[in-house]
Enzyme design. Sequence first.
Site, short mmCIF file in Angstrom:
data_model
loop_
_atom_site.label_atom_id
_atom_site.label_comp_id
_atom_site.label_asym_id
_atom_site.label_seq_id
_atom_site.Cartn_x
_atom_site.Cartn_y
_atom_site.Cartn_z
N LYS A 1 0.92 -1.11 -0.02
CA LYS A 1 0.05 -0.07 0.01
C LYS A 1 0.75 1.12 0.06
O LYS A 1 1.79 1.20 0.71
CB LYS A 1 -1.02 0.02 1.28
CG LYS A 1 -1.58 1.25 1.50
CD LYS A 1 -2.65 0.82 2.60
CE LYS A 1 -3.06 2.01 3.46
NZ LYS A 1 -4.21 1.79 4.16
C1 R5P Z 1 -2.86 4.41 8.41
O1 R5P Z 1 -1.72 4.26 8.90
C2 R5P Z 1 -3.64 3.60 8.32
O2 R5P Z 1 -3.08 2.41 8.15
C3 R5P Z 1 -4.84 3.63 7.27
O3 R5P Z 1 -5.24 2.45 6.82
C4 R5P Z 1 -4.17 4.44 5.75
O4 R5P Z 1 -3.98 5.45 6.11
C5 R5P Z 1 -5.31 4.55 4.83
O5 R5P Z 1 -6.36 5.54 5.28
P1 R5P Z 1 -6.51 6.81 4.81
O6 R5P Z 1 -7.06 6.74 3.35
O7 R5P Z 1 -7.49 7.41 5.55
O8 R5P Z 1 -5.15 7.50 4.76
#
Ligand code: R5P
Length: 293
Positions: free
Chosen positions: A203
């Site tokens: 990711k």
């Molecule tokens: C952050 O560390 C979390 O793992 C979230 O899963 C990630 O940031 C994704 O969420 P967002 O789209 O709100 O950034």
Amino acid sequence: MPDMDELKDAKQYYNDMPQKTEGFFLKGSNALDWGMKNRLARIFNPESGRTVMLAIDHGYFQGPTTGLERIDVNILPIVPYADTLMLTRGILRSIVPPATTKPIVLRVSGGTSILKELSNEEIAVDIEESIRLNVCAMAVQVFIGGEYERQSIINMTKMVDIGTRYGIPTLAVTAVGKDMARDARYFRLATRICAELGAHYIKTYYVEKDFETVCASCPVPIVMAGGKKIPELDALTMAYNAVQQGASGVDMGRNIFQSDSPIAMLQAVGAIVHNNEIPEKALDLYQTLKNQS
Ligand code: R5P
């Protein structure tokens, strides 16, 4: 006892039809074991090759984030519209009904809060727990360039080793510290290190310039993190650009659950990810669904 004579007459071996040996649909994943592929095929839609993951794990380091104050009230109703749910074991056990068939990606790193150095994480969930919870992947934060870079990388490689024993994939989540540059050069470095060291998918954040080089140089699938809340059309455009430039889907949180209509937003993102819908049409869909609700 079956009737043996009757069975003998009915046998058909299709001698003229070679058995098919199909490749696996997901980038860089063909050499994985059956269980690993089966779990990945629950996360990524085999038809489109992509996924819409709903990330609601923010509380593990920042407490009750806006939109996640009451997961039972605000999040459970939108879960059916996501392909995959990414969360902590605490929320899974206490709030998500075990009758759910939604594939779970479990956050397994932790140990820090926004009050301290975030990169100082450890593995915070045993593999037995991931097996008990029947998860489809385990997510580990990796802080390339961060103060505890080495520790976070080793957290990830340990999960890759342990997960491989049981057929559970590891998702490496590339974390960006406050002082780090968010550009393609950094994300090429971070994603490639994670992939080289065994992460099954990664990711990372979207960058306007050269994101396609991040995807191209990463040998396993990339999913795009959403980041802070931005206007719906901007978030949809970002998701569109990411998948058109090689991402295998999204893992979005705030841009979904902080939207005025999270259900409409999830469906609009789904249209972009799975059907290559253009952002303007996806926004129309969002508005229509929002007005209906
Ligand atoms: C952050 O560390 C979390 O793992 C979230 O899963 C990630 O940031 C994704 O969420 P967002 O789209 O709100 O950034």
